[in-house]
Design a protein around this motif. Structure first.
Motif, PDB file in Angstrom:
ATOM      1  N   LYS A   2      -2.334 -12.367  -5.134  1.00 45.86           N
ATOM      2  CA  LYS A   2      -2.889 -11.354  -4.363  1.00 45.86           C
ATOM      3  C   LYS A   2      -1.775 -10.511  -3.658  1.00 45.86           C
ATOM      4  CE  LYS A   2      -7.143 -11.371  -1.668  1.00 45.86           C
ATOM      5  NZ  LYS A   2      -7.815 -12.041  -0.652  1.00 45.86           N
ATOM      6  N   SER A   3      -0.938 -11.294  -3.029  1.00 44.60           N
ATOM      7  CA  SER A   3       0.218 -10.745  -2.465  1.00 44.60           C
ATOM      8  C   SER A   3       1.310  -9.925  -3.122  1.00 44.60           C
ATOM      9  CB  SER A   3       1.276 -11.844  -1.900  1.00 44.60           C
ATOM     10  OG  SER A   3       2.220 -11.275  -1.159  1.00 44.60           O
ATOM     11  N   ASN A   4       1.080 -10.150  -4.465  1.00 45.94           N
ATOM     12  CA  ASN A   4       1.724  -9.154  -5.453  1.00 45.94           C
ATOM     13  C   ASN A   4       1.188  -8.112  -5.740  1.00 45.94           C
ATOM     14  OD1 ASN A   4       4.346 -10.969  -5.677  1.00 45.94           O
ATOM     15  ND2 ASN A   4       3.450 -12.094  -7.689  1.00 45.94           N
ATOM     16  N   ARG A   5      -0.239  -8.260  -5.802  1.00 43.07           N
ATOM     17  CA  ARG A   5      -1.079  -6.918  -6.153  1.00 43.07           C
ATOM     18  C   ARG A   5      -0.899  -6.051  -5.040  1.00 43.07           C
ATOM     19  NH1 ARG A   5      -6.355  -9.849  -7.866  1.00 43.07           N
ATOM     20  NH2 ARG A   5      -5.306 -11.340  -9.015  1.00 43.07           N
ATOM     21  N   GLN A   6      -0.701  -6.657  -3.702  1.00 45.85           N
ATOM     22  CA  GLN A   6      -0.678  -5.817  -2.600  1.00 45.85           C
ATOM     23  C   GLN A   6       0.402  -4.982  -2.570  1.00 45.85           C
ATOM     24  OE1 GLN A   6      -1.761  -8.189   0.477  1.00 45.85           O
ATOM     25  NE2 GLN A   6      -4.002  -7.671   0.369  1.00 45.85           N
ATOM     26  N   SER A   7       1.475  -5.642  -2.846  1.00 44.61           N
ATOM     27  CA  SER A   7       2.890  -5.295  -2.993  1.00 44.61           C
ATOM     28  C   SER A   7       3.098  -4.223  -4.173  1.00 44.61           C
ATOM     29  CB  SER A   7       3.921  -6.267  -3.181  1.00 44.61           C
ATOM     30  OG  SER A   7       3.823  -7.199  -2.232  1.00 44.61           O
ATOM     31  N   ARG A   8       2.639  -4.401  -5.049  1.00 44.70           N
ATOM     32  CA  ARG A   8       2.406  -3.159  -6.085  1.00 44.70           C
ATOM     33  C   ARG A   8       1.822  -2.135  -5.534  1.00 44.70           C
ATOM     34  NH1 ARG A   8       1.395  -7.003 -11.476  1.00 44.70           N
ATOM     35  NH2 ARG A   8       3.253  -8.295 -11.086  1.00 44.70           N
ATOM     36  N   LYS A   9       0.517  -2.204  -5.034  1.00 46.33           N
ATOM     37  CA  LYS A   9      -0.414  -1.150  -4.612  1.00 46.33           C
ATOM     38  C   LYS A   9       0.638  -0.503  -3.595  1.00 46.33           C
ATOM     39  CE  LYS A   9      -4.934  -2.881  -5.534  1.00 46.33           C
ATOM     40  NZ  LYS A   9      -6.176  -3.384  -5.201  1.00 46.33           N
ATOM     41  N   GLY A  10       1.193  -1.143  -2.537  1.00 44.39           N
ATOM     42  CA  GLY A  10       1.937  -0.461  -1.578  1.00 44.39           C
ATOM     43  C   GLY A  10       3.092   0.135  -2.121  1.00 44.39           C
ATOM     44  N   LEU A  11       3.805  -0.329  -3.030  1.00 48.44           N
ATOM     45  CA  LEU A  11       4.856   0.325  -3.827  1.00 48.44           C
ATOM     46  C   LEU A  11       4.486   1.748  -4.501  1.00 48.44           C
ATOM     47  CD1 LEU A  11       7.757   0.321  -4.481  1.00 48.44           C
ATOM     48  CD2 LEU A  11       7.152  -0.980  -6.512  1.00 48.44           C
ATOM     49  N   LEU A  12       3.270   1.655  -5.176  1.00 49.86           N
ATOM     50  CA  LEU A  12       2.928   2.728  -5.847  1.00 49.86           C
ATOM     51  C   LEU A  12       2.459   3.699  -4.756  1.00 49.86           C
ATOM     52  CD1 LEU A  12       0.657   1.262  -8.768  1.00 49.86           C
ATOM     53  CD2 LEU A  12       2.769   2.213  -8.727  1.00 49.86           C
ATOM     54  N   LEU A  13       1.781   3.380  -3.545  1.00 47.96           N
ATOM     55  CA  LEU A  13       1.301   4.173  -2.607  1.00 47.96           C
ATOM     56  C   LEU A  13       2.675   5.129  -2.001  1.00 47.96           C
ATOM     57  CD1 LEU A  13      -0.877   5.405  -0.954  1.00 47.96           C
ATOM     58  CD2 LEU A  13      -0.454   3.459   0.654  1.00 47.96           C
ATOM     59  N   VAL A  14       3.631   4.168  -1.815  1.00 50.25           N
ATOM     60  CA  VAL A  14       4.996   4.809  -1.480  1.00 50.25           C
ATOM     61  C   VAL A  14       5.526   5.825  -2.303  1.00 50.25           C
ATOM     62  CG1 VAL A  14       7.352   4.370  -0.666  1.00 50.25           C
ATOM     63  CG2 VAL A  14       5.569   2.828   0.281  1.00 50.25           C
ATOM     64  N   LEU A  15       5.676   5.330  -3.568  1.00 54.24           N
ATOM     65  CA  LEU A  15       6.139   6.239  -4.612  1.00 54.24           C
ATOM     66  C   LEU A  15       5.292   7.422  -4.866  1.00 54.24           C
ATOM     67  CD1 LEU A  15       7.123   3.614  -7.531  1.00 54.24           C
ATOM     68  CD2 LEU A  15       8.774   5.087  -5.892  1.00 54.24           C
ATOM     69  N   LEU A  16       4.033   7.546  -4.678  1.00 55.74           N
ATOM     70  CA  LEU A  16       3.346   8.610  -4.607  1.00 55.74           C
ATOM     71  C   LEU A  16       3.445   9.650  -3.338  1.00 55.74           C
ATOM     72  CD1 LEU A  16       0.746   9.987  -5.875  1.00 55.74           C
ATOM     73  CD2 LEU A  16      -0.757   8.698  -4.349  1.00 55.74           C
TER      74      LEU A  16
END
Length: 103
Positions: free
Chosen positions: A8-22
């Motif tokens: 769950k933490s990894n998924r949230q990190s990926r979502k956060g990273l994708l959001l920052v990249l966007l």
């Protein structure tokens, strides 16, 4: 239980990273667009500046010509020329010869 928390933490990190990249991508694209638009505006302003500089140079030349004409109009020669051309007057020692008018 431990593995689900990490996943769950990894998924949230990926979502956060994708959001920052966007967000970064949006900023880069908008900056590039604004830069292009400013370059176009700069080219237009340079053309306008060159045109205005030419007009200023022409106006300065015209001003110089007018100053020279003003100086000439204050001379005795100008008065004599105008008297000869417009009034047909001559000096005492001159003889006026006019061509005959044709019918």
């Amino acid at each position: 239980m431990q593995t689900t928390y990490i996943e769950k933490s990894n998924r949230q990190s990926r979502k956060g990273l994708l959001l920052v990249l966007l967000v970064v991508l949006i900023i880069v694209v908008s900056t590039a667009f604004k830069s292009y638009s400013l370059n176009q505006k700069n080219k237009e302003l340079q053309i306008t500046q060159a045109h205005l500089e030419r007009e200023l140079e022409e106006a300065n030349n015209k001003s110089e010509e007018l100053l020279e004409r003003e100086k000439y109009m204050k001379t005795k020669k100008y008065i004599e020329d105008e008297a000869k051309n417009k009034l047909g007057l001559v000096n005492k020692d001159e003889i006026l010869i006019k061509p005959k008018e044709k019918d």
